[in-house]
Design a protein around this motif. Structure first.
Motif, mmCIF file in Angstrom:
data_model
loop_
_atom_site.group_PDB
_atom_site.id
_atom_site.type_symbol
_atom_site.label_atom_id
_atom_site.label_comp_id
_atom_site.label_asym_id
_atom_site.label_seq_id
_atom_site.Cartn_x
_atom_site.Cartn_y
_atom_site.Cartn_z
ATOM 1 N N PHE A 1 0.676 -0.995 -0.030
ATOM 2 C CA PHE A 1 0.292 -0.613 -0.277
ATOM 3 C C PHE A 1 0.739 0.759 -0.271
ATOM 4 O O PHE A 1 0.856 2.198 -0.511
ATOM 5 C CB PHE A 1 -0.887 0.118 1.806
ATOM 6 C CG PHE A 1 -1.595 1.500 1.316
ATOM 7 C CD1 PHE A 1 -2.642 1.467 0.294
ATOM 8 C CD2 PHE A 1 -1.386 2.083 2.083
ATOM 9 C CE1 PHE A 1 -3.787 2.876 0.592
ATOM 10 C CE2 PHE A 1 -2.440 2.853 2.153
ATOM 11 C CZ PHE A 1 -3.178 3.519 1.136
ATOM 12 N N LEU A 2 1.872 0.967 1.326
ATOM 13 C CA LEU A 2 2.644 2.350 0.930
ATOM 14 C C LEU A 2 3.414 2.552 -0.207
ATOM 15 O O LEU A 2 3.988 3.738 -0.640
ATOM 16 C CB LEU A 2 3.878 1.954 2.131
ATOM 17 C CG LEU A 2 3.311 3.284 3.483
ATOM 18 C CD1 LEU A 2 4.345 2.116 4.610
ATOM 19 C CD2 LEU A 2 2.152 3.649 3.516
ATOM 20 N N ALA A 3 4.360 1.293 -0.676
ATOM 21 C CA ALA A 3 4.732 1.087 -1.726
ATOM 22 C C ALA A 3 4.050 1.984 -3.385
ATOM 23 O O ALA A 3 4.635 2.632 -4.337
ATOM 24 C CB ALA A 3 5.788 0.104 -2.271
ATOM 25 N N GLY A 4 2.801 1.873 -3.099
ATOM 26 C CA GLY A 4 1.759 2.442 -4.467
ATOM 27 C C GLY A 4 1.344 3.844 -4.448
ATOM 28 O O GLY A 4 1.694 3.854 -4.724
ATOM 29 N N ILE A 5 1.745 4.279 -2.808
ATOM 30 C CA ILE A 5 1.652 5.472 -3.142
ATOM 31 C C ILE A 5 2.462 6.542 -3.621
ATOM 32 O O ILE A 5 3.087 7.035 -4.023
ATOM 33 C CB ILE A 5 1.380 5.985 -0.990
ATOM 34 C CG1 ILE A 5 0.214 5.471 -0.420
ATOM 35 C CG2 ILE A 5 1.245 8.022 -1.152
ATOM 36 C CD1 ILE A 5 0.193 5.936 0.078
ATOM 37 N N ALA A 6 3.971 5.782 -3.035
ATOM 38 C CA ALA A 6 5.249 6.310 -3.147
ATOM 39 C C ALA A 6 5.655 6.256 -5.089
ATOM 40 O O ALA A 6 5.646 7.133 -5.602
ATOM 41 C CB ALA A 6 6.481 5.712 -2.724
ATOM 42 N N LEU A 7 5.186 5.020 -6.106
ATOM 43 C CA LEU A 7 5.063 4.702 -6.666
ATOM 44 C C LEU A 7 4.069 5.799 -7.845
ATOM 45 O O LEU A 7 4.684 6.859 -9.042
ATOM 46 C CB LEU A 7 4.405 3.517 -7.726
ATOM 47 C CG LEU A 7 5.067 3.099 -9.066
ATOM 48 C CD1 LEU A 7 6.303 3.596 -8.936
ATOM 49 C CD2 LEU A 7 4.554 1.727 -9.398
ATOM 50 N N ALA A 8 3.147 5.625 -7.198
ATOM 51 C CA ALA A 8 1.851 7.213 -7.805
ATOM 52 C C ALA A 8 2.313 8.703 -8.199
ATOM 53 O O ALA A 8 2.312 9.449 -9.363
ATOM 54 C CB ALA A 8 0.653 7.116 -6.920
ATOM 55 N N ALA A 9 2.800 8.557 -6.639
ATOM 56 C CA ALA A 9 3.176 9.781 -6.112
ATOM 57 C C ALA A 9 5.008 9.925 -7.363
ATOM 58 O O ALA A 9 5.025 11.457 -7.936
ATOM 59 C CB ALA A 9 4.483 10.398 -4.951
ATOM 60 N N ALA A 10 5.047 9.166 -7.491
ATOM 61 C CA ALA A 10 6.681 9.498 -8.947
ATOM 62 C C ALA A 10 6.286 9.307 -10.419
ATOM 63 O O ALA A 10 6.716 10.228 -10.984
ATOM 64 C CB ALA A 10 7.463 8.271 -8.914
ATOM 65 N N VAL A 11 4.870 8.641 -10.432
ATOM 66 C CA VAL A 11 4.689 9.030 -11.857
ATOM 67 C C VAL A 11 3.961 10.237 -11.899
ATOM 68 O O VAL A 11 4.183 11.054 -13.206
ATOM 69 C CB VAL A 11 3.290 8.181 -12.101
ATOM 70 C CG1 VAL A 11 2.538 8.379 -12.952
ATOM 71 C CG2 VAL A 11 3.971 5.984 -12.043
ATOM 72 N N GLY A 12 3.123 10.838 -11.162
ATOM 73 C CA GLY A 12 2.910 12.222 -11.108
ATOM 74 C C GLY A 12 4.208 13.429 -11.203
ATOM 75 O O GLY A 12 3.075 14.292 -12.202
ATOM 76 N N ALA A 13 4.922 12.835 -10.879
ATOM 77 C CA ALA A 13 6.290 14.274 -11.240
ATOM 78 C C ALA A 13 6.288 14.373 -12.538
ATOM 79 O O ALA A 13 6.964 14.236 -12.808
ATOM 80 C CB ALA A 13 6.764 13.539 -9.828
ATOM 81 N N VAL A 14 6.763 12.673 -12.597
ATOM 82 C CA VAL A 14 6.949 12.332 -14.149
ATOM 83 C C VAL A 14 6.800 12.626 -15.273
ATOM 84 O O VAL A 14 6.871 13.816 -15.781
ATOM 85 C CB VAL A 14 7.633 11.298 -14.674
ATOM 86 C CG1 VAL A 14 8.097 10.892 -16.131
ATOM 87 C CG2 VAL A 14 8.607 10.389 -13.766
ATOM 88 N N ILE A 15 5.162 12.741 -15.397
ATOM 89 C CA ILE A 15 4.040 13.342 -16.127
ATOM 90 C C ILE A 15 3.873 14.652 -15.952
ATOM 91 O O ILE A 15 4.124 15.510 -17.085
ATOM 92 C CB ILE A 15 2.609 12.873 -15.681
ATOM 93 C CG1 ILE A 15 2.363 11.672 -16.025
ATOM 94 C CG2 ILE A 15 1.957 14.073 -16.792
ATOM 95 C CD1 ILE A 15 1.283 10.910 -15.546
#
Length: 315
Positions: free
Chosen positions: A85-99
């Motif tokens: 769950f925490l990894a999903g939050i971090a990965l989604a935040a990273a995807v948002g930063a890239v986009i």
């Protein structure tokens, strides 16, 4: 942020926490849990679109990333659900930063930015549907093991309280953002980006911070969805439905306000359920209702309704 700023959010959390004590029907608790998950996704959109003025049509990209990360790490690698769950939050935040970096660095804004986010969400949906690693069109089924250590509970009330706690945390975070320097800069960029730049605001940094925070909160909603329903596929995770609902809820309740997404999510989901009860589960009927609601909101913005009612009353 002071206690005076936080008490409305804390009061909402305390009142909402009493629901499982008075409601035992599974249908109502399912409704409440799903509405809270939608509140979380809408609050994520609100930070970027409501406060920052950067309207996204593709928040499904972040919702689906959080959901798929939680599912894949559990099913493929046996990782603890709390960690996934925490990894999903971090990965989604990273995807948002890239986009955000690719979009804002190129100077995209307005309808161009909205279309880019929609395109990313659609690319993710197609890839998730085609790649065997994600389960392809069949999706991923998370094994049922109703124990708290597996982030699964025998009673819906326990999961409801966890989702509520995360919603309250997101509301407090939004309230703190309102009172912070970053929040003031974000509103300045929304109102007039060129003027904000002239005053020394680093618009790129501010918008990147907003989309990263927005994506992380929306990714949390996706992880909760996967963990509650124990199933995820490309249509659910990266589908248009979540982008539409995450966008509509703040607009209906009041974009750029702390409780706007909460009010909008409750109204939106209640309206959808009432429509299904009246006309049956006709495919796409909820999108038709959402379209009508969007037209009405554009014609009569929520912030203008009190003034409009007073004017009519005086006449």
């Amino acid at each position: 942020m002071t206690l005076r700023d936080a008490w409305p959010v804390l009061a909402f959390g305390l009142v909402a926490a009493l629901l499982p004590a008075f409601v035992t029907a599974g249908t109502l608790l399912n409704f409440a849990i799903f509405t809270l998950i939608l509140c979380l996704a809408a609050q994520g959109w609100n930070i970027l679109g409501g406060y920052g003025g950067q309207y996204s049509f593709g928040h499904a990209a972040f919702f689906g990333t959080g959901a798929y990360c939680a599912g894949i790490l559990q099913v493929r690698y046996g990782v603890n659900p709390y960690v996934t769950f925490l990894a999903g939050i971090a990965l989604a935040a990273a995807v948002g930063a890239v986009i955000g970096f690719l979009s804002f660095r190129s100077g995209l804004r307005g309808s161009y930015f909205a279309l880019v986010t929609l395109a990313f969400a659609e690319v993710f949906r197609v890839l998730a549907n085609a790649v065997p690693f994600t389960g392809g069109a069949a999706g991923l089924l998370i094994p049922l093991d109703a124990r708290p250590v597996n982030f699964q509970f025998g009673e819906r009330g326990s999961f409801y309280l966890i989702v509520l706690a995360l919603v309250v945390l997101a509301l407090l975070l939004t309230r703190a953002l309102e009172r912070s320097r970053l929040g003031a800069q974000l509103v300045a960029v929304r109102e007039n980006e060129e003027a904000a730049r002239a005053l020394g605001v680093d618009a790129l940094r501010v918008k990147l911070a907003a989309i990263t925070l927005s994506a992380g909160i929306t990714g949390a909603a996706g992880g909760l969805y996967a963990q509650y329903f124990l199933y995820v596929d490309s249509t659910i995770a990266y589908g248009t439905w979540i982008s539409v609902e995450a966008l509509l809820a703040p607009i209906i309740g009041g974009a750029g306000t702390v409780f706007g997404p909460v009010v909008g999510a409750i109204v939106l989901h209640s309206l959808a359920e009432a429509t299904r009860s009246l006309v049956g589960r006709i495919p796409g009927i909820d999108l038709v209702i959402y379209g009508i609601v969007l037209i009405l909101v554009v014609r009569f913005p929520p912030r203008r309704l009190p003034a409009l009612i007073r004017a009519r009353w005086r006449r």
